[in-house]
Design a protein around this motif. Sequence first.
Motif, PDB file in Angstrom:
ATOM      1  N   TYR A 182       1.001  -1.423  -0.087  1.00 60.69           N
ATOM      2  CA  TYR A 182      -0.248   0.220   0.271  1.00 60.69           C
ATOM      3  C   TYR A 182       0.682   0.939  -0.247  1.00 60.69           C
ATOM      4  O   TYR A 182       1.832   1.083   0.580  1.00 60.69           O
ATOM      5  CB  TYR A 182      -1.241   0.533   1.056  1.00 60.69           C
ATOM      6  N   LEU A 187       8.186   4.531  15.636  1.00 64.18           N
ATOM      7  CA  LEU A 187       7.093   3.214  14.284  1.00 64.18           C
ATOM      8  C   LEU A 187       7.623   2.200  14.612  1.00 64.18           C
ATOM      9  O   LEU A 187       6.414   1.420  14.523  1.00 64.18           O
ATOM     10  CB  LEU A 187       6.737   4.857  13.804  1.00 64.18           C
ATOM     11  N   ARG A 240       7.158  -0.013  17.520  1.00 67.25           N
ATOM     12  CA  ARG A 240       6.492  -0.611  17.936  1.00 67.25           C
ATOM     13  C   ARG A 240       5.621  -2.135  17.224  1.00 67.25           C
ATOM     14  O   ARG A 240       5.481  -2.576  17.193  1.00 67.25           O
ATOM     15  CB  ARG A 240       5.185  -0.088  17.672  1.00 67.25           C
ATOM     16  N   THR A 241       6.391  -1.369  15.505  1.00 66.68           N
ATOM     17  CA  THR A 241       5.708  -2.539  14.680  1.00 66.68           C
ATOM     18  C   THR A 241       6.075  -3.855  15.164  1.00 66.68           C
ATOM     19  O   THR A 241       5.966  -4.797  14.924  1.00 66.68           O
ATOM     20  CB  THR A 241       5.788  -2.155  12.966  1.00 66.68           C
ATOM     21  N   ASN A 281       5.060  -6.612  17.250  1.00 63.96           N
ATOM     22  CA  ASN A 281       4.027  -7.221  16.489  1.00 63.96           C
ATOM     23  C   ASN A 281       4.129  -8.225  15.602  1.00 63.96           C
ATOM     24  O   ASN A 281       3.245  -9.148  15.251  1.00 63.96           O
ATOM     25  CB  ASN A 281       2.993  -5.664  15.830  1.00 63.96           C
ATOM     26  N   ASN A 282       4.962  -7.920  14.371  1.00 64.54           N
ATOM     27  CA  ASN A 282       5.414  -8.464  13.691  1.00 64.54           C
ATOM     28  C   ASN A 282       6.063  -9.520  13.679  1.00 64.54           C
ATOM     29  O   ASN A 282       5.568 -11.242  13.034  1.00 64.54           O
ATOM     30  CB  ASN A 282       5.718  -7.705  12.598  1.00 64.54           C
ATOM     31  N   PHE A 333       4.270   7.849   2.036  1.00 62.81           N
ATOM     32  CA  PHE A 333       4.651   5.867   3.325  1.00 62.81           C
ATOM     33  C   PHE A 333       4.712   4.842   1.700  1.00 62.81           C
ATOM     34  O   PHE A 333       3.370   5.036   0.867  1.00 62.81           O
ATOM     35  CB  PHE A 333       3.894   5.615   4.051  1.00 62.81           C
ATOM     36  N   GLN A 338       4.473   1.087   1.901  1.00 58.43           N
ATOM     37  CA  GLN A 338       4.642  -0.884   2.648  1.00 58.43           C
ATOM     38  C   GLN A 338       4.478  -1.874   1.980  1.00 58.43           C
ATOM     39  O   GLN A 338       3.519  -1.653   1.446  1.00 58.43           O
ATOM     40  CB  GLN A 338       3.961   0.075   3.522  1.00 58.43           C
ATOM     41  N   THR A 375      -3.217  -6.980  10.432  1.00 61.13           N
ATOM     42  CA  THR A 375      -2.245  -6.262  10.837  1.00 61.13           C
ATOM     43  C   THR A 375      -2.128  -5.246   9.982  1.00 61.13           C
ATOM     44  O   THR A 375      -2.306  -3.776  10.158  1.00 61.13           O
ATOM     45  CB  THR A 375      -0.755  -6.896  10.707  1.00 61.13           C
ATOM     46  N   ARG A 390      -5.003  -3.031  11.437  1.00 65.85           N
ATOM     47  CA  ARG A 390      -4.274  -1.439  12.658  1.00 65.85           C
ATOM     48  C   ARG A 390      -3.436  -0.412  11.618  1.00 65.85           C
ATOM     49  O   ARG A 390      -3.683   0.560  12.229  1.00 65.85           O
ATOM     50  CB  ARG A 390      -3.429  -2.949  12.883  1.00 65.85           C
ATOM     51  N   ILE A 391      -3.134  -0.627  10.813  1.00 59.22           N
ATOM     52  CA  ILE A 391      -1.904   0.099  10.257  1.00 59.22           C
ATOM     53  C   ILE A 391      -2.488   1.277   9.457  1.00 59.22           C
ATOM     54  O   ILE A 391      -2.276   2.701   9.544  1.00 59.22           O
ATOM     55  CB  ILE A 391      -1.238  -0.318   8.920  1.00 59.22           C
ATOM     56  N   SER A 435      -4.083   3.896  11.539  1.00 57.16           N
ATOM     57  CA  SER A 435      -2.858   4.732  12.896  1.00 57.16           C
ATOM     58  C   SER A 435      -3.790   6.524  12.595  1.00 57.16           C
ATOM     59  O   SER A 435      -3.856   6.513  10.887  1.00 57.16           O
ATOM     60  CB  SER A 435      -1.804   4.258  11.934  1.00 57.16           C
ATOM     61  N   LYS A 436      -3.487   7.142  12.977  1.00 54.77           N
ATOM     62  CA  LYS A 436      -3.590   8.785  13.103  1.00 54.77           C
ATOM     63  C   LYS A 436      -2.203   8.816  11.989  1.00 54.77           C
ATOM     64  O   LYS A 436      -2.532  10.109  11.962  1.00 54.77           O
ATOM     65  CB  LYS A 436      -4.495   9.054  13.986  1.00 54.77           C
ATOM     66  N   LEU A 437      -1.767   8.408  12.364  1.00 50.23           N
ATOM     67  CA  LEU A 437      -0.213   9.168  11.577  1.00 50.23           C
ATOM     68  C   LEU A 437       0.011   8.996  10.301  1.00 50.23           C
ATOM     69  O   LEU A 437       0.544   9.996   9.691  1.00 50.23           O
ATOM     70  CB  LEU A 437       1.615   8.278  12.314  1.00 50.23           C
ATOM     71  N   MET A 483      10.130  -5.349  10.300  1.00 50.00           N
ATOM     72  CA  MET A 483       9.806  -4.388   9.265  1.00 50.00           C
ATOM     73  C   MET A 483      10.733  -3.702   8.956  1.00 50.00           C
ATOM     74  O   MET A 483      11.999  -3.491  10.291  1.00 50.00           O
ATOM     75  CB  MET A 483       8.724  -3.337   9.937  1.00 50.00           C
TER      76      MET A 483
END
Length: 582
Positions: free
Chosen positions: A449, A465, A468-469, A472-473, A489, A491, A503, A506-507, A510-512, A534
């Motif tokens: 994406y 960031l 944090r990822t 989980n990954n 971005f 990814q 996942t 969740r991404i 994100s408000k980022l 990642m």
Amino acid sequence: MNTLDALTGLADRAAFREGLRAALQRATRTGTQVALVLVNLDGFQAINDLHGQDSGDALLREMASRVLQLARAGEMAARLGGDEFAIVCEQVTAPAALAALAQRIGLAVQAPVAIDGEKVLVTASIGIATASDVSTAVAGDPGDELLRFAAAAVQVARDAGGNGWRFFDPQLHDRAMQRMDLSHGLQLALERNEMAPRFQPIVDAGSGRIVGAELLLRWFPQQGEVSPAEFIPIAEANGAVIGIGAWVFRQACLAERDWHARWGAKAPYVSVNVSVRQLDDAGLADSFAAILRDTGADPQRLLLEITESMLMDDIVAKLRVLDQLSALGLRMAMDDFGTGYSSLAQLARLPVQVLKIDRSFINDIAESGESRAVVEAIISLGRALGLRLVAEGVETAAQQLELCGYGCDYIQGYYFYRPMPAEQLVAAVDKQAALGELPQPGGLYFLLYVSESVAPLSQRQLDQLLLRTRANNAEAGITGCLLYEDEHFMQILEGERSQVLDTFERIRASKLHARVRVVIEGPARRRVFTHWSMLLPDSTAARRHGPDFRAWQTHPMRFDSLADDARVCYAFITAYVPDVKH
Ligand SMILES: Cc1cc2nc3c(=O)[nH]c(=O)nc-3n(C[C@H](O)[C@H](O)[C@H](O)COP(=O)(O)O)c2cc1C
């Protein structure tokens, strides 16, 4: 001192004691095992009384020569007095070998002897003691102790009615008996219809589709199932493996015919084990050729599995047989790869098309960096030699994903299927065919994406960031790559389908960032970014390695414009693989 018994010419008691002591010393030095086999004739006194001493002596001489013939070269055979004989066995490896010797002595003694023109039958009671029995005893000369223990075992054999053998250690006795029972049973197993084939499916690493099946032999004698780990070595030792091996190959051929008739070119191939003893048989290729003719099976769809360690000795003769088998059109796999010592040169010389990676490396592949390194090395070695790779013993999703990542072709293990009867395998393949070529749920998946950050991010924020990822990954088995440039971005996520989709949800939340746009997603055959978690390459540094097209660009090439062409976008992000740094 090397004195002989005047009557029989064997070593006498004094020479025996001397020889036994020396043998025990050698064994201590070399860490090997010594055993004493003591032979007493049953009812000898009665024969002596009935036929007279001359006849008795003649009988003893005859028995002495029979016992001597059964001793191996260099082993001491002695007459200790009366009708008592002994063999000192050195470098003993298994109790079964001693039991077999005792059995042979018993049979040799039993053969009729002519005395005074009359056929006389004699039997023996035989006792066996090993030096390890003695080492646990406290007092006395070890040789004398060993003799006492063997004599005690003779007594037990005699009390049981004579004409038999006993170990001093009852456990050893049971083990040896069991093995002899199995050995005998194996010779009759096929006749009694006690053997049955099972098939363990082998699947495509990415899609989970069944591509082949390994034939595994099961034995169900009357007393209950015996595992192959137990009976195969016995079948190899007593030669039953030749007949059983031919039968197994025939079953594989019959399965191939049946499956070909059902599914044509899409039928799974059949993998079948060949033992080292079979390869020693110069007639193996002829026997297999006859079975192929007989059944009409396609040799190209049959894979013979040969273990790496069996090629250690007499490689030249075995290579000849392997080449003959290969000339029949049969394909070959190196089984348990990584556990033996075959050199690269040897591997290249063998007519193999497939490497099977040993289960011991797969077991902890998800946790141990060392095992991962070994598997990765084996896979790249296999690739370099143009071989197909099959991983054995795959039991978890994490192992499957890891193997996919390294580009392993096929997978076998409980995670997918256990060994099953042929009917069940047929049903499983039919079910799969009904599903068509759709990817199996749970297969490998990827998603790419692009998005725009709502505000410029500093390197520090990016690092946070990423931190944090990664946790989980690593847990979800997700790998991939994240690019950040000009507040955009890009990814790519790779992993098990539902994990990738979760996942991504969740991404997306994100408000980022905003304007999150999926460029392409779908099932994947392999991972591109094989490391866990990642990766965030330094994009300006990475760019320096590639061609610089900026002079031709009419407008800045931002991620969102790249995303208009999914293929270009995919090629762009996957080009970061070699430049990536953790
Ligand atoms: C560009 C970007 C990439 C992300 N990549 C991942 C990822 O690979 N794995 C993951 O679990 N979460 C990923 N996240 C989600 C973050 O770990 C975290 O859940 C999210 O940023 C928290 O929401 P918030 O930023 O609105 O507080 C990503 C978020 C963004 C903005």
